[in-house]
Scaffold this motif. Sequence first.
Motif, PDB file in Angstrom:
ATOM      1  N   PRO A   1       0.823  -1.209   0.000  1.00  0.00           N
ATOM      2  CA  PRO A   1       0.000   0.000   0.000  1.00  0.00           C
ATOM      3  C   PRO A   1       0.858   1.260   0.000  1.00  0.00           C
ATOM      4  O   PRO A   1       1.905   1.315   0.639  1.00  0.00           O
ATOM      5  N   GLN A   2       0.418   2.273  -0.721  1.00  0.00           N
ATOM      6  CA  GLN A   2       1.140   3.527  -0.794  1.00  0.00           C
ATOM      7  C   GLN A   2       0.743   4.423   0.368  1.00  0.00           C
ATOM      8  O   GLN A   2      -0.389   4.393   0.848  1.00  0.00           O
ATOM      9  N   GLN A   3       1.700   5.212   0.811  1.00  0.00           N
ATOM     10  CA  GLN A   3       1.406   6.163   1.870  1.00  0.00           C
ATOM     11  C   GLN A   3       0.493   7.246   1.309  1.00  0.00           C
ATOM     12  O   GLN A   3       0.746   7.799   0.246  1.00  0.00           O
ATOM     13  N   GLN A   4      -0.562   7.527   2.052  1.00  0.00           N
ATOM     14  CA  GLN A   4      -1.542   8.470   1.534  1.00  0.00           C
ATOM     15  C   GLN A   4      -2.213   9.203   2.686  1.00  0.00           C
ATOM     16  O   GLN A   4      -2.599   8.589   3.681  1.00  0.00           O
TER      17      GLN A   4
ATOM     18  N   ASN B   1      -3.581   6.614   5.550  1.00  0.00           N
ATOM     19  CA  ASN B   1      -3.420   5.274   4.988  1.00  0.00           C
ATOM     20  C   ASN B   1      -1.941   4.939   4.884  1.00  0.00           C
ATOM     21  O   ASN B   1      -1.238   5.443   4.006  1.00  0.00           O
ATOM     22  N   HIS B   2      -1.474   4.093   5.796  1.00  0.00           N
ATOM     23  CA  HIS B   2      -0.094   3.610   5.775  1.00  0.00           C
ATOM     24  C   HIS B   2       0.887   4.781   5.763  1.00  0.00           C
ATOM     25  O   HIS B   2       1.833   4.829   4.964  1.00  0.00           O
ATOM     26  N   VAL B   3       0.675   5.740   6.648  1.00  0.00           N
ATOM     27  CA  VAL B   3       1.523   6.926   6.672  1.00  0.00           C
ATOM     28  C   VAL B   3       2.746   6.687   7.557  1.00  0.00           C
ATOM     29  O   VAL B   3       2.784   5.769   8.384  1.00  0.00           O
ATOM     30  N   ALA B   4       3.729   7.525   7.397  1.00  0.00           N
ATOM     31  CA  ALA B   4       4.964   7.426   8.177  1.00  0.00           C
ATOM     32  C   ALA B   4       4.721   7.869   9.612  1.00  0.00           C
ATOM     33  O   ALA B   4       3.838   8.698   9.886  1.00  0.00           O
ATOM     34  N   PRO B   5       5.486   7.342  10.547  1.00  0.00           N
ATOM     35  CA  PRO B   5       5.337   7.740  11.959  1.00  0.00           C
ATOM     36  C   PRO B   5       5.520   9.240  12.166  1.00  0.00           C
ATOM     37  O   PRO B   5       4.888   9.827  13.057  1.00  0.00           O
ATOM     38  N   GLU B   6       6.361   9.881  11.352  1.00  0.00           N
ATOM     39  CA  GLU B   6       6.573  11.321  11.486  1.00  0.00           C
ATOM     40  C   GLU B   6       5.286  12.101  11.204  1.00  0.00           C
ATOM     41  O   GLU B   6       4.968  13.079  11.891  1.00  0.00           O
ATOM     42  N   THR B   7       4.539  11.639  10.203  1.00  0.00           N
ATOM     43  CA  THR B   7       3.274  12.299   9.870  1.00  0.00           C
ATOM     44  C   THR B   7       2.276  12.140  11.004  1.00  0.00           C
ATOM     45  O   THR B   7       1.561  13.092  11.364  1.00  0.00           O
ATOM     46  N   GLU B   8       2.218  10.945  11.563  1.00  0.00           N
ATOM     47  CA  GLU B   8       1.322  10.711  12.694  1.00  0.00           C
ATOM     48  C   GLU B   8       1.693  11.598  13.874  1.00  0.00           C
ATOM     49  O   GLU B   8       0.810  12.156  14.545  1.00  0.00           O
TER      50      GLU B   8
END
Length: 325
Positions: A9-12, A46-53
């Motif tokens: 899945p792509q990060q989105q 959707n499958h985002v990086a921990p930094e974004t979270e």
Amino acid sequence: MEENKEVQPQQQVRLFYFENGRLKIARDISILKEVPLSNFVWIDLNHVAPETESQLEQFLKIYIQEEEEMEEIEMSSRFIETDDTLVANANFLLDTYEKETVSFILKNGIMVSVRENDYLKSFNDTVKKLFANPRNYPTGYHIFVALLETRVEYDADMIEDATTAITRLSQTLTMAEGVDENVLLEIKNMQERVMHLRENIVDKHRVLSSILRSDLVPEDLKPRLSMVIKDVNSLVEHIKFGFDRLDYLQDTFLGLVNIEQNKIIKIFTIISIIFTPPTLIASIYGMNFEFMPELHWFLGYPFALLLMLVVSVLIIIWFKKRNWL
């Protein structure tokens, strides 16, 4: 039903917000600094990086659970309510009957969804409904309820497909073509699928019941939540019926196997009985005693063969009169 493809899945990131009465979508969290927070209704991760979270946690003052926390089965982990926040974790089934856990965070009218799979069709369909009639979704709570309604509809479709598969499987259980041991394996696999469906539906019921009792949910949504719970209850009954049918098919299969085995044993038993008297006659005339009246009889050999044949025929006739053949 949910679509599943074997690709990473792509990060989105998708941010849905209202501007001048129109619904818009952004794909960069920097938009949060440009648009008032009260305009946002849904942030889909959707499958985002921990930094974004981490950035979203700091900006929205929320806590995004780790994957292990999201998958906990205890109700205390699957539903959390504070003074201004609701956290609900729910399972979404893929076509492969694998579970995809989605975490929902609702705060200040904004819904944040956290997931790892891009092929959840219920999310895409909810987005279509959202853009088709934005006025019906003024808050994240309305989107959340619409998403659950859509997901329950797909669960109903999966249960209907399972019911069709069970009916097709039932039609294969006939003695005309013999008993195929692969049918038992298919029954076992179908039982596993129905079990996953049941766990998925029960999970939805627990989450919906908890949300319905929350004071943070707008009053206009509670009737809709009650209807969804009723739909879920009806799905539970359908699943129970599917379980009962599979148990019946399993018993029927084992019964057919026993019948087929009994027929084979019966055939071998009849054959052994038919050949026992001829064997006895042959063993008698095969004795090597010195004084045997038929030993030097010219017709002794054909007489022994005829006697064996007559005895065998008489046994077969007797079996047919008894309806054993």
